[in-house]
Design a protein around this motif. Structure first.
Motif, PDB file in Angstrom:
ATOM      1  N   ALA A   1      35.695  36.542  44.916  1.00  0.00           N
ATOM      2  CA  ALA A   1      34.775  35.683  44.172  1.00  0.00           C
ATOM      3  C   ALA A   1      33.868  36.478  43.238  1.00  0.00           C
ATOM      4  O   ALA A   1      33.605  36.055  42.102  1.00  0.00           O
ATOM      5  N   TRP A   2      33.385  37.627  43.702  1.00  0.00           N
ATOM      6  CA  TRP A   2      32.505  38.431  42.853  1.00  0.00           C
ATOM      7  C   TRP A   2      33.257  38.962  41.634  1.00  0.00           C
ATOM      8  O   TRP A   2      32.732  38.946  40.510  1.00  0.00           O
ATOM      9  N   GLU A   3      34.475  39.433  41.861  1.00  0.00           N
ATOM     10  CA  GLU A   3      35.246  40.007  40.756  1.00  0.00           C
ATOM     11  C   GLU A   3      35.583  38.958  39.696  1.00  0.00           C
ATOM     12  O   GLU A   3      35.374  39.177  38.494  1.00  0.00           O
ATOM     13  N   ILE A   4      36.092  37.805  40.152  1.00  0.00           N
ATOM     14  CA  ILE A   4      36.526  36.807  39.175  1.00  0.00           C
ATOM     15  C   ILE A   4      35.340  36.184  38.444  1.00  0.00           C
ATOM     16  O   ILE A   4      35.409  35.907  37.239  1.00  0.00           O
ATOM     17  N   SER A   5      34.216  35.971  39.135  1.00  0.00           N
ATOM     18  CA  SER A   5      33.055  35.385  38.454  1.00  0.00           C
ATOM     19  C   SER A   5      32.457  36.373  37.452  1.00  0.00           C
ATOM     20  O   SER A   5      32.026  35.979  36.358  1.00  0.00           O
ATOM     21  N   THR A   6      32.460  37.662  37.800  1.00  0.00           N
ATOM     22  CA  THR A   6      31.954  38.675  36.867  1.00  0.00           C
ATOM     23  C   THR A   6      32.836  38.765  35.625  1.00  0.00           C
ATOM     24  O   THR A   6      32.345  38.799  34.487  1.00  0.00           O
ATOM     25  N   ASP A   7      34.149  38.791  35.842  1.00  0.00           N
ATOM     26  CA  ASP A   7      35.077  38.885  34.708  1.00  0.00           C
ATOM     27  C   ASP A   7      35.014  37.634  33.831  1.00  0.00           C
ATOM     28  O   ASP A   7      35.100  37.716  32.599  1.00  0.00           O
ATOM     29  N   ARG A   8      34.863  36.478  34.459  1.00  0.00           N
ATOM     30  CA  ARG A   8      34.791  35.243  33.677  1.00  0.00           C
ATOM     31  C   ARG A   8      33.496  35.165  32.868  1.00  0.00           C
ATOM     32  O   ARG A   8      33.494  34.657  31.741  1.00  0.00           O
ATOM     33  N   ALA A   9      32.412  35.659  33.433  1.00  0.00           N
ATOM     34  CA  ALA A   9      31.151  35.685  32.683  1.00  0.00           C
ATOM     35  C   ALA A   9      31.305  36.528  31.422  1.00  0.00           C
ATOM     36  O   ALA A   9      30.853  36.146  30.331  1.00  0.00           O
ATOM     37  N   ASN A  10      31.965  37.670  31.558  1.00  0.00           N
ATOM     38  CA  ASN A  10      32.175  38.535  30.394  1.00  0.00           C
ATOM     39  C   ASN A  10      33.173  37.937  29.411  1.00  0.00           C
ATOM     40  O   ASN A  10      33.044  38.121  28.197  1.00  0.00           O
ATOM     41  N   SER A  11      34.170  37.212  29.915  1.00  0.00           N
ATOM     42  CA  SER A  11      35.124  36.550  29.019  1.00  0.00           C
ATOM     43  C   SER A  11      34.422  35.508  28.154  1.00  0.00           C
ATOM     44  O   SER A  11      34.676  35.400  26.948  1.00  0.00           O
ATOM     45  N   VAL A  12      33.530  34.748  28.781  1.00  0.00           N
ATOM     46  CA  VAL A  12      32.777  33.738  28.028  1.00  0.00           C
ATOM     47  C   VAL A  12      31.834  34.408  27.036  1.00  0.00           C
ATOM     48  O   VAL A  12      31.684  33.952  25.896  1.00  0.00           O
ATOM     49  N   ARG A  13      31.209  35.496  27.456  1.00  0.00           N
ATOM     50  CA  ARG A  13      30.317  36.224  26.540  1.00  0.00           C
ATOM     51  C   ARG A  13      31.075  36.685  25.299  1.00  0.00           C
ATOM     52  O   ARG A  13      30.604  36.520  24.165  1.00  0.00           O
ATOM     53  N   ARG A  14      32.269  37.253  25.508  1.00  0.00           N
ATOM     54  CA  ARG A  14      33.063  37.720  24.369  1.00  0.00           C
ATOM     55  C   ARG A  14      33.500  36.556  23.484  1.00  0.00           C
ATOM     56  O   ARG A  14      33.484  36.654  22.249  1.00  0.00           O
TER      57      ARG A  14
ATOM     58  N   ALA B   1      28.031  32.668  35.796  1.00  0.00           N
ATOM     59  CA  ALA B   1      29.372  32.383  36.325  1.00  0.00           C
ATOM     60  C   ALA B   1      29.314  32.251  37.844  1.00  0.00           C
ATOM     61  O   ALA B   1      28.639  33.027  38.524  1.00  0.00           O
ATOM     62  N   PHE B   2      30.044  31.263  38.370  1.00  0.00           N
ATOM     63  CA  PHE B   2      30.093  30.994  39.805  1.00  0.00           C
ATOM     64  C   PHE B   2      31.557  30.867  40.226  1.00  0.00           C
ATOM     65  O   PHE B   2      32.417  30.564  39.399  1.00  0.00           O
ATOM     66  N   ALA B   3      31.819  31.073  41.502  1.00  0.00           N
ATOM     67  CA  ALA B   3      33.205  31.039  41.978  1.00  0.00           C
ATOM     68  C   ALA B   3      33.310  30.314  43.308  1.00  0.00           C
ATOM     69  O   ALA B   3      32.359  30.274  44.091  1.00  0.00           O
ATOM     70  N   ALA B   4      34.486  29.745  43.547  1.00  0.00           N
ATOM     71  CA  ALA B   4      34.780  29.165  44.854  1.00  0.00           C
ATOM     72  C   ALA B   4      35.054  30.298  45.842  1.00  0.00           C
ATOM     73  O   ALA B   4      35.368  31.420  45.452  1.00  0.00           O
ATOM     74  N   LYS B   5      34.920  30.001  47.110  1.00  0.00           N
ATOM     75  CA  LYS B   5      35.156  31.014  48.137  1.00  0.00           C
ATOM     76  C   LYS B   5      36.634  31.362  48.194  1.00  0.00           C
ATOM     77  O   LYS B   5      37.493  30.479  48.216  1.00  0.00           O
ATOM     78  N   ARG B   6      36.934  32.653  48.175  1.00  0.00           N
ATOM     79  CA  ARG B   6      38.309  33.140  48.266  1.00  0.00           C
ATOM     80  C   ARG B   6      38.627  33.565  49.698  1.00  0.00           C
ATOM     81  O   ARG B   6      37.720  33.848  50.483  1.00  0.00           O
ATOM     82  N   PRO B   7      39.918  33.629  50.051  1.00  0.00           N
ATOM     83  CA  PRO B   7      40.295  34.084  51.398  1.00  0.00           C
ATOM     84  C   PRO B   7      39.773  35.492  51.674  1.00  0.00           C
ATOM     85  O   PRO B   7      39.723  36.340  50.778  1.00  0.00           O
TER      86      PRO B   7
ATOM     87  N   GLU C   1      25.257  36.855  33.910  1.00  0.00           N
ATOM     88  CA  GLU C   1      25.168  37.131  35.343  1.00  0.00           C
ATOM     89  C   GLU C   1      26.267  36.434  36.128  1.00  0.00           C
ATOM     90  O   GLU C   1      26.825  35.426  35.699  1.00  0.00           O
ATOM     91  N   SER C   2      26.549  37.011  37.299  1.00  0.00           N
ATOM     92  CA  SER C   2      27.575  36.484  38.196  1.00  0.00           C
ATOM     93  C   SER C   2      26.951  36.238  39.562  1.00  0.00           C
ATOM     94  O   SER C   2      26.187  37.059  40.060  1.00  0.00           O
ATOM     95  N   SER C   3      27.289  35.103  40.171  1.00  0.00           N
ATOM     96  CA  SER C   3      26.751  34.766  41.491  1.00  0.00           C
ATOM     97  C   SER C   3      27.825  34.719  42.567  1.00  0.00           C
ATOM     98  O   SER C   3      27.538  34.361  43.709  1.00  0.00           O
ATOM     99  N   GLY C   4      29.069  35.060  42.212  1.00  0.00           N
ATOM    100  CA  GLY C   4      30.137  35.008  43.207  1.00  0.00           C
ATOM    101  C   GLY C   4      30.242  33.612  43.801  1.00  0.00           C
ATOM    102  O   GLY C   4      30.175  32.612  43.095  1.00  0.00           O
ATOM    103  N   ASP C   5      30.377  33.546  45.134  1.00  0.00           N
ATOM    104  CA  ASP C   5      30.456  32.239  45.805  1.00  0.00           C
ATOM    105  C   ASP C   5      29.148  31.891  46.514  1.00  0.00           C
ATOM    106  O   ASP C   5      29.128  31.066  47.426  1.00  0.00           O
ATOM    107  N   ARG C   6      28.036  32.528  46.090  1.00  0.00           N
ATOM    108  CA  ARG C   6      26.764  32.359  46.787  1.00  0.00           C
ATOM    109  C   ARG C   6      26.044  31.059  46.462  1.00  0.00           C
ATOM    110  O   ARG C   6      25.178  30.630  47.222  1.00  0.00           O
ATOM    111  N   VAL C   7      26.354  30.438  45.336  1.00  0.00           N
ATOM    112  CA  VAL C   7      25.660  29.201  44.950  1.00  0.00           C
ATOM    113  C   VAL C   7      26.705  28.128  44.667  1.00  0.00           C
ATOM    114  O   VAL C   7      26.976  27.798  43.511  1.00  0.00           O
ATOM    115  N   PRO C   8      27.322  27.567  45.693  1.00  0.00           N
ATOM    116  CA  PRO C   8      28.402  26.595  45.478  1.00  0.00           C
ATOM    117  C   PRO C   8      27.885  25.257  44.970  1.00  0.00           C
ATOM    118  O   PRO C   8      26.792  24.817  45.326  1.00  0.00           O
ATOM    119  N   LYS C   9      28.685  24.620  44.155  1.00  0.00           N
ATOM    120  CA  LYS C   9      28.357  23.267  43.701  1.00  0.00           C
ATOM    121  C   LYS C   9      28.610  22.267  44.822  1.00  0.00           C
ATOM    122  O   LYS C   9      27.893  21.273  44.959  1.00  0.00           O
TER     123      LYS C   9
END
Length: 257
Positions: free
Chosen positions: A198-211, A185-191, A227-235
């Motif tokens: 970014a870390w929280e939402i990417s982690t939660d989304r990874a687990n949502s997809v897993r479930r 899971a990856f996320a866009a940069k948040r304010p 795994e979650s990468s937060g906003d560290r690996v942007p597209k």
């Protein structure tokens, strides 16, 4: 005349200075020798590198301007924002062959996944950011978000009904490969200062997809990693806040024994 006879006779002798100066030709020869030895050991070092690192090194010297130096975590020999070095088609094809990627099997599975995802017309909105790519280390099934939300309700880790249906549609095909699966899971940069970053939402989304995958019939032992990468690996590294950077990648390794 008498005065001339009284004057002492002085004889000057020059002593030899030993061997003469031979110049600096030996220095040039020695410098050439040291340069050759350095090149030799550099070749030995490159030969001992793994395939992925050698390909990254080759691409760097082919197009050094494409690599932006950064200090964020990256598994590659050059710092590239944590992203794999960009390769042209010829380099990537050679990389797959050298890394023993089963390209035929990967392409067949990619075609079946695309067909499964496009079979249901009711989930068209969720397919807006859907893509399947054959990478150097396997197959990547990508789900990118958009402003209206593709898989998830915007700003949350809750899957939309269409997103859940899309995941359910591809699970039977994923199971047919008999290979492991990783959820990334990856996320866009948040304010700055936002509590749900970014870390929280990417982690939660990874687990949502897993479930969601588990509920659709994916056995737990087939999930190799979540795994979650937060906003560290942007597209889109030049547009860190773009919602397209919010994405899920299902990775299937295709390296042969």
């Amino acid at each position: 005349m008498a005065d001339d006879k009284d004057q002492p006779i002085i004889i000057k002798k020059k002593k030899g200075g030993g061997h003469g100066h031979h110049g600096g030709a030996w220095k040039i020869a020695y410098a050439d020798f040291v340069t050759a030895m350095m090149a030799f050991f550099l070749v030995l070092w490159i030969v001992g590198l793994d395939v992925k690192t050698r390909n990254g090194l080759a691409e760097y010297f082919a197009n050094p301007g494409a690599f932006k130096i950064d200090y964020r975590s990256s598994p590659y020999i050059m710092k590239t924002d944590g992203r794999p070095p960009v390769m042209n088609d010829k380099v990537e094809q050679a990389s797959r062959a050298e890394a023993n990627i089963d390209v035929a099997e990967a392409e067949a599975l990619a075609g079946r996944i695309r067909s499964a995802a496009s079979a249901d017309s009711n989930i068209r909105s969720a397919r807006s950011g859907f893509d399947v790519k054959i990478k150097q280390d396997g197959l990547a099934v990508e789900f990118s978000e958009n402003a209206k939300g593709a898989l998830f309700i915007p700003g949350t880790a809750e899957l939309k009904p269409e997103g859940r249906q899309l995941l359910q549609a591809v699970v039977p095909t994923l199971l047919s490969s008999k290979r492991g699966l990783s959820v990334r899971a990856f996320a866009a940069k948040r304010p700055t200062g936002e509590r749900y970053g970014a870390w929280e939402i990417s982690t939660d989304r990874a687990n949502s997809v897993r479930r969601a995958l588990s509920n659709a019939g994916m056995p737990p032992d087939r999930l190799v990693k979540v795994e979650s990468s937060g906003d560290r690996v942007p597209k889109l590294p030049d547009d860190l806040g773009n919602v397209v950077n919010d994405r899920i990648i299902l990775h299937i390794p295709f390296e042969t024994e």
